[in-house]
Scaffold this motif. Sequence first.
Motif: not given
Length: 280
Positions: A14, A18, A244, A247, A251
Amino acid sequence: MLSYTGGLVLLAALLHASWNALLHGNRDRFLSMTWMSVAIAAVSTLIVVFTPLPAAAAWPYVIASGLVHIGYNASLVHAYRRGDLAQAYPVARGSSPLLVTLGAALFAHEAIGPLHALGIAMISGGIIAIALQAGRVSRAGVLAALTTGATIALYTVIDGIGVRLSGGAALAYTAWMFLFYWLMPVLFVAMRGAAALWTPVRAAPAAIASSLVGGVVSIAAYGIVIWAMQSGAMGTVSALRETSVVFAVLIGRVFLGETVNGKRWLACLVVAAGAVCLGL
């Protein structure tokens, strides 16, 4: 593996997604990556002051990994110039478990079982599906993302071996390796000049601040991965981290307004499922 350590590696996944979103969300990604590198190098400088040195056997790996990371940074910036986050990130991150698993088998004698082979096939199939999205992915974009994936695999295998030779000094190993990130502002100034580095501090302080935050997030994320590779198989740790991609797509869709069609969702989920297979 899928308990305490696995949970931490998923947290690292994560965090990875990010900071990549922070990088991709800034207009000048070379500038953003440079300020991220300043934050990473500054934190690492503080850490090396208060931690013992890694064992002597680890130093060739520290140096090699530090230099490969600089190449990775340049490759990542280039990949994001060629495609959006939901495209470039899954290809770059999704291709690396395949290469890490093969590299670990070759250089660290880690076995590849049937479930790992299935995971590799799923990851490769998912990447091909992403690359074949009509009208969304250029050949140059795929090549740039795959090159980034190769650098990820290279430094992951280097660090997986190096941290095991560090004498249990995972934190010190990570910090000394990240000291090489001081080379990024040197490279930036050499290419664009000092004014191009410092003027945005006043002109666009929010963008610089987000880059600095991204740098801190990045060192935490990869620090977890290096720590996990002390005892976990490199392919396993790498594969769990590369979940990821899911994720990243979330995002990109929610915060960056990127379009994600059903086929891309499915392809990313196949990549993530393959990574999970490698992690079992």
